[in-house]
Design an enzyme around this catalytic site. Structure first.
Site, PDB file in Angstrom:
ATOM      1  N   GLY A  10       0.852  -1.195   0.000  1.00  0.00           N
ATOM      2  CA  GLY A  10       0.000   0.000   0.000  1.00  0.00           C
ATOM      3  C   GLY A  10       0.883   1.237   0.000  1.00  0.00           C
ATOM      4  CB  ILE A 127      -0.552   4.473   7.083  1.00  0.00           C
ATOM      5  CG1 ILE A 127      -1.521   3.347   6.699  1.00  0.00           C
ATOM      6  CG2 ILE A 127      -0.207   5.350   5.895  1.00  0.00           C
ATOM      7  CD1 ILE A 127      -2.930   3.846   6.401  1.00  0.00           C
ATOM      8  CG  ASP A 128      -1.247  -0.602   8.567  1.00  0.00           C
ATOM      9  OD1 ASP A 128      -2.070   0.313   8.349  1.00  0.00           O
ATOM     10  OD2 ASP A 128      -1.165  -1.626   7.857  1.00  0.00           O
ATOM     11  CG  MET A 170      -7.261   2.159   6.496  1.00  0.00           C
ATOM     12  SD  MET A 170      -6.228   2.506   5.044  1.00  0.00           S
ATOM     13  CE  MET A 170      -7.325   1.990   3.736  1.00  0.00           C
ATOM     14  NE  ARG A 172      -3.293  -5.678   5.981  1.00  0.00           N
ATOM     15  CZ  ARG A 172      -2.559  -5.621   4.876  1.00  0.00           C
ATOM     16  NH1 ARG A 172      -1.253  -5.577   4.964  1.00  0.00           N
ATOM     17  NH2 ARG A 172      -3.125  -5.621   3.720  1.00  0.00           N
TER      18      ARG A 172
END
Ligand code: F6P
Length: 342
Positions: A10, A127-128, A170, A172
């Site tokens: 991503g 970003i996670d 978001m 995950r």
């Protein structure tokens, strides 16, 4: 020295800053030549590349996305994937490959280095913020900023209508974006994947917030799960690395809240807005430094290593170590936020 660069998985804000840092230092200080492979692992699989010189990286520091394109192509899932990558790297006369990615892209890089001797250096992005071995990944700070701004805006509309607003973010299987944006935005409930939640308890917090004459804002991570049952999913489809596509829990939770409390509830799914647009100053700073240090790792022949942030220092760690386990939210950190619930 001819260095290949790819961005996989991503996209996230800051990828272009890494590419610029790599190329500026590599060309200016070490007289390296760079090429960019297109769309993550698809580039070396198909020999699809573009030249990367200093003019090519001018003006890209504040730009979101990646000038190289990205994809979730998994070469390990293709019968002759490794051979094709080896052949193309040899044909393109690549001496080292800088792979900028998250768990999946770096997992492939670790395998290519350990089992096939391909000279990879890793740069962590997502970003996670769920990669172990680095305190932060770039992209995370920008995502938290975007989510926080959204929560700020939702507070005023929630108050005007006295309704529940559920914000799905978001992350995950890690609750970092939810926890940081929820705390920064003053959410009344934060739900993360690391701790299953009790819908009745959420409803009790909602009711207590209304009793205080305020409207509740609930931040729910896309991977958060109710105590009874599994992940709530819009569809159960998988990506090419076998990860289930998350999202759906926010909508589901709003329905449950309405049903159980009689209060009107709406959901905002922030989705890819969290990944788009210009990187924050912190992410530009971190990504630029990662680029500068990654090219130094290439110069030192330190392959199979990934750059990582420890405190304010950039260090090198084995790529395999960074991808061995997910960095998830510590229960004690989550408990800290509990004082604001309800
Ligand atoms: O890993 C980054 C991430 O944005 C996750 O937070 C999210 O679950 C996933 O990627 C979405 O993937 P895609 O962009 O392929 O839908």
């Amino acid at each position: 020295m001819r260095v290949g660069v790819l961005t996989g998985g991503g996209d996230c804000p800051g990828l272009n800053a890494v590419i610029r840092g790599l190329v500026r230092k590599g060309v200016q200080e070490y007289a390296y030549e760079f090429v960019g492979y297109r769309d993550g692992w698809r580039g070396p699989l198909e020999g699809d590349l573009i030249p990367l010189d200093i003019p090519a990286v001018r003006g890209i520091l504040p730009r979101g996305g990646t000038i190289l394109g990205s994809s979730r192509t998994n070469p390990l899932g293709q019968p002759d994937g490794i051979r094709r990558i080896k052949d193309n790297l040899a044909k393109d006369e690549i001496d080292a490959l800088v792979t900028i990615g998250g768990e999946d892209t770096l997992g492939v890089a670790a395998k290519l280095y350990e089992e096939y001797g391909i000279k990879c250096v890793g740069v962590p992005k997502t970003i996670d913020n769920d990669l172990s071995a680095t305190d932060y990944t770039f992209g995370f700070d920008t995502a938290v900023g975007i989510a926080t701004e959204a929560i700020d805006r939702l507070h005023t509309t929630a108050e005007s209508h006295m309704r529940v607003l559920v914000v799905e973010v978001m992350g995950r299987h890690a609750g970092w974006i939810a926890l940081h944006s929820g705390l920064a935005g003053g959410a009344n409930v934060i739900l993360i994947p690391e701790q299953r939640f009790d819908v009745e308890q959420v409803c009790a917090w909602v009711s207590s917030r209304f009793r205080a004459s305020y409207a509740p804002i609930i931040v729910v991570a896309e991977g958060a799960m109710p105590q009874d049952g599994d992940a709530v999913l819009k569809d159960g489809s998988l990506d090419s690395f076998g990860h289930v596509r998350l999202s759906g829990v926010g909508e589901w939770l709003a329905g449950e809240i309405e049903r159980r409390t009689g209060k009107e509830a709406r959901t905002t799914v922030l989705g890819h807005v969290q990944r788009g647009g210009t990187p924050s100053a912190f992410d530009r700073w971190l990504a630029t430094r990662f680029g500068l240090h990654a090219v130094d790792a290439v110069r030192d022949g330190d392959f199979g290593m990934m750059v990582a942030l420890r405190g304010t220092d950039i260090v090198r760690v084995p790529i395999a170590e960074a991808t061995a386990r997910l960095k998830t939210v510590d229960p004690a950190l989550y408990e800290e936020a509990g004082v604001f619930f309800g």
